[in-house]
Design a protein around this motif. Sequence first.
Motif, PDB file in Angstrom:
ATOM      1  N   THR A  86       0.838  -1.203   0.000  1.00 42.85           N
ATOM      2  CA  THR A  86       0.000   0.000   0.000  1.00 42.85           C
ATOM      3  C   THR A  86       0.871   1.250   0.000  1.00 42.85           C
ATOM      4  O   THR A  86       1.658   1.480   0.913  1.00 42.85           O
ATOM      5  N   GLY A  87       0.760   2.003  -1.038  1.00 43.46           N
ATOM      6  CA  GLY A  87       1.504   3.257  -1.146  1.00 43.46           C
ATOM      7  C   GLY A  87       2.958   3.083  -1.544  1.00 43.46           C
ATOM      8  O   GLY A  87       3.702   4.055  -1.588  1.00 43.46           O
ATOM      9  N   THR A  88       3.384   1.856  -1.829  1.00 42.00           N
ATOM     10  CA  THR A  88       4.791   1.634  -2.202  1.00 42.00           C
ATOM     11  C   THR A  88       4.907   0.931  -3.553  1.00 42.00           C
ATOM     12  O   THR A  88       5.963   0.391  -3.867  1.00 42.00           O
ATOM     13  N   GLU A  89       3.834   0.944  -4.323  1.00 39.94           N
ATOM     14  CA  GLU A  89       3.856   0.288  -5.627  1.00 39.94           C
ATOM     15  C   GLU A  89       5.001   0.845  -6.464  1.00 39.94           C
ATOM     16  O   GLU A  89       5.263   2.050  -6.454  1.00 39.94           O
ATOM     17  N   GLY A  90       5.691  -0.028  -7.161  1.00 36.37           N
ATOM     18  CA  GLY A  90       6.770   0.398  -8.040  1.00 36.37           C
ATOM     19  C   GLY A  90       8.139   0.378  -7.393  1.00 36.37           C
ATOM     20  O   GLY A  90       9.145   0.450  -8.085  1.00 36.37           O
ATOM     21  N   LEU A  91       8.204   0.296  -6.079  1.00 35.78           N
ATOM     22  CA  LEU A  91       9.511   0.230  -5.414  1.00 35.78           C
ATOM     23  C   LEU A  91      10.078  -1.185  -5.523  1.00 35.78           C
ATOM     24  O   LEU A  91       9.342  -2.170  -5.448  1.00 35.78           O
ATOM     25  N   GLU A  92      11.368  -1.274  -5.702  1.00 35.83           N
ATOM     26  CA  GLU A  92      12.007  -2.588  -5.821  1.00 35.83           C
ATOM     27  C   GLU A  92      11.850  -3.407  -4.546  1.00 35.83           C
ATOM     28  O   GLU A  92      11.715  -4.627  -4.590  1.00 35.83           O
ATOM     29  N   THR A  93      11.877  -2.731  -3.409  1.00 34.76           N
ATOM     30  CA  THR A  93      11.733  -3.432  -2.137  1.00 34.76           C
ATOM     31  C   THR A  93      10.387  -4.141  -2.052  1.00 34.76           C
ATOM     32  O   THR A  93      10.299  -5.285  -1.601  1.00 34.76           O
ATOM     33  N   THR A  94       9.342  -3.476  -2.512  1.00 32.82           N
ATOM     34  CA  THR A  94       8.006  -4.064  -2.486  1.00 32.82           C
ATOM     35  C   THR A  94       7.957  -5.292  -3.382  1.00 32.82           C
ATOM     36  O   THR A  94       7.405  -6.333  -2.996  1.00 32.82           O
ATOM     37  N   ALA A  95       8.541  -5.198  -4.550  1.00 31.64           N
ATOM     38  CA  ALA A  95       8.575  -6.344  -5.464  1.00 31.64           C
ATOM     39  C   ALA A  95       9.372  -7.492  -4.861  1.00 31.64           C
ATOM     40  O   ALA A  95       8.980  -8.665  -4.969  1.00 31.64           O
ATOM     41  N   ALA A  96      10.486  -7.167  -4.205  1.00 31.80           N
ATOM     42  CA  ALA A  96      11.316  -8.207  -3.578  1.00 31.80           C
ATOM     43  C   ALA A  96      10.551  -8.885  -2.453  1.00 31.80           C
ATOM     44  O   ALA A  96      10.588 -10.111  -2.318  1.00 31.80           O
ATOM     45  N   LEU A  97       9.856  -8.106  -1.631  1.00 32.88           N
ATOM     46  CA  LEU A  97       9.066  -8.695  -0.548  1.00 32.88           C
ATOM     47  C   LEU A  97       7.954  -9.583  -1.085  1.00 32.88           C
ATOM     48  O   LEU A  97       7.666 -10.636  -0.521  1.00 32.88           O
ATOM     49  N   SER A  98       7.345  -9.185  -2.159  1.00 37.01           N
ATOM     50  CA  SER A  98       6.299 -10.006  -2.773  1.00 37.01           C
ATOM     51  C   SER A  98       6.883 -11.323  -3.287  1.00 37.01           C
ATOM     52  O   SER A  98       6.270 -12.379  -3.138  1.00 37.01           O
ATOM     53  N   ALA A  99       8.063 -11.252  -3.866  1.00 35.86           N
ATOM     54  CA  ALA A  99       8.723 -12.462  -4.362  1.00 35.86           C
ATOM     55  C   ALA A  99       9.077 -13.390  -3.201  1.00 35.86           C
ATOM     56  O   ALA A  99       8.919 -14.614  -3.292  1.00 35.86           O
ATOM     57  N   VAL A 100       9.543 -12.816  -2.101  1.00 34.11           N
ATOM     58  CA  VAL A 100       9.884 -13.617  -0.922  1.00 34.11           C
ATOM     59  C   VAL A 100       8.630 -14.271  -0.355  1.00 34.11           C
ATOM     60  O   VAL A 100       8.632 -15.450  -0.005  1.00 34.11           O
ATOM     61  N   LEU A 101       7.554 -13.511  -0.272  1.00 31.66           N
ATOM     62  CA  LEU A 101       6.288 -14.056   0.225  1.00 31.66           C
ATOM     63  C   LEU A 101       5.850 -15.232  -0.632  1.00 31.66           C
ATOM     64  O   LEU A 101       5.530 -16.307  -0.108  1.00 31.66           O
TER      65      LEU A 101
END
Length: 81
Positions: free
Chosen positions: A13-28
């Motif tokens: 939420t509110g962090t779309e497009g950040l690499e960290t968010t994508a990395a966390l999604s991949a880890v999840l």
Amino acid sequence: MTKLETAHGGVSTGTEGLETTAALSAVLYSWQQRLKSVRDECGNLEAPLRLVAKDQGEFEKYTMGKFTQVMPPKSQDKGGR
């Protein structure tokens, strides 16, 4: 799985497009897949492990029965030397 999903809830939420968010999604996603594999493996092992436990218990009864056949009877004498 529920705790894992809850812990990741709201991260994007509110962090779309950040690499960290994508990395966390991949880890999840990766952990979800691993945990599903573990769950499935445990499910596949349940029946064989129960059978082994049953067989082991029956074998132990059989073995103890054989020992009692060759063991001398316990002395009823309770006296000392």
